[in-house]
Design a protein around this motif. Structure first.
Motif, PDB file in Angstrom:
ATOM      1  N   UNK A 144      -3.511 -23.995  28.768  1.00 15.46           N
ATOM      2  CA  UNK A 144      -2.303 -23.455  29.368  1.00 15.46           C
ATOM      3  C   UNK A 144      -1.056 -24.160  28.853  1.00 15.46           C
ATOM      4  N   UNK A 145      -1.258 -25.191  28.049  1.00 17.44           N
ATOM      5  CA  UNK A 145      -0.109 -25.916  27.511  1.00 17.44           C
ATOM      6  C   UNK A 145       0.435 -25.202  26.286  1.00 17.44           C
ATOM      7  N   UNK A 146       1.701 -25.424  26.042  1.00 18.95           N
ATOM      8  CA  UNK A 146       2.365 -24.781  24.919  1.00 18.95           C
ATOM      9  C   UNK A 146       2.325 -25.659  23.676  1.00 18.95           C
ATOM     10  N   UNK A 147       2.305 -26.973  23.882  1.00 17.76           N
ATOM     11  CA  UNK A 147       2.401 -27.922  22.786  1.00 17.76           C
ATOM     12  C   UNK A 147       1.219 -28.887  22.798  1.00 17.76           C
ATOM     13  N   UNK A 148       1.002 -29.508  21.651  1.00 17.58           N
ATOM     14  CA  UNK A 148       0.105 -30.656  21.566  1.00 17.58           C
ATOM     15  C   UNK A 148       0.946 -31.821  21.049  1.00 17.58           C
ATOM     16  N   UNK A 149       0.363 -32.998  20.987  1.00 18.16           N
ATOM     17  CA  UNK A 149       1.123 -34.164  20.527  1.00 18.16           C
ATOM     18  C   UNK A 149       1.585 -33.989  19.081  1.00 18.16           C
ATOM     19  N   UNK A 150       0.802 -33.309  18.287  1.00 22.68           N
ATOM     20  CA  UNK A 150       1.126 -33.135  16.871  1.00 22.68           C
ATOM     21  C   UNK A 150       2.167 -32.033  16.666  1.00 22.68           C
TER      22      UNK A 150
END
Length: 77
Positions: free
Chosen positions: A7-13
Motif C-alpha cells: 500500500x506504500x507509494x515509495x521504497x527507500x531506493x
C-alpha cells in the motif's frame, strides 16, 4: 508467488526520484524551476538564490510530508 499487496507509494531506493517526479508534475513547481533557472542569467534583476531558496524549501517540506504519510501507511498494515 505470494499475494502480497503493497500500500506504500515509495521504497527507500525510489523515494527521491519518484517524489521529485510527482513534485514536478505540478505546474507551479515547473514555473518556479524555470524562474530559478532564468535568475542565473545576466538579464535577471535579482540573485539566483532568492528564486532557488523558496523552491527548494517547498520541495523539501512536501517531500517530508509525503514521506511521513507513506510511513504511516506502511505502519497500518
Amino acid at each position: 508467488r505470494s499475494n502480497y499487496v503493497s500500500t506504500t507509494k515509495y521504497s527507500a531506493v525510489t523515494f527521491i526520484p519518484k517524489s521529485l517526479f510527482e513534485q514536478f508534475r505540478r505546474v507551479a513547481n515547473i514555473y518556479f524551476l524555470v524562474v530559478a533557472c532564468l535568475s542565473y542569467t545576466p538579464i535577471a534583476p535579482f540573485r539566483g538564490a532568492t528564486a532557488v531558496g523558496p523552491l527548494v524549501l517547498v520541495l523539501l517540506v512536501t517531500m517530508v510530508k509525503e514521506a511521513i504519510e507513506d510511513w504511516r501507511r506502511k505502519q497500518q498494515v
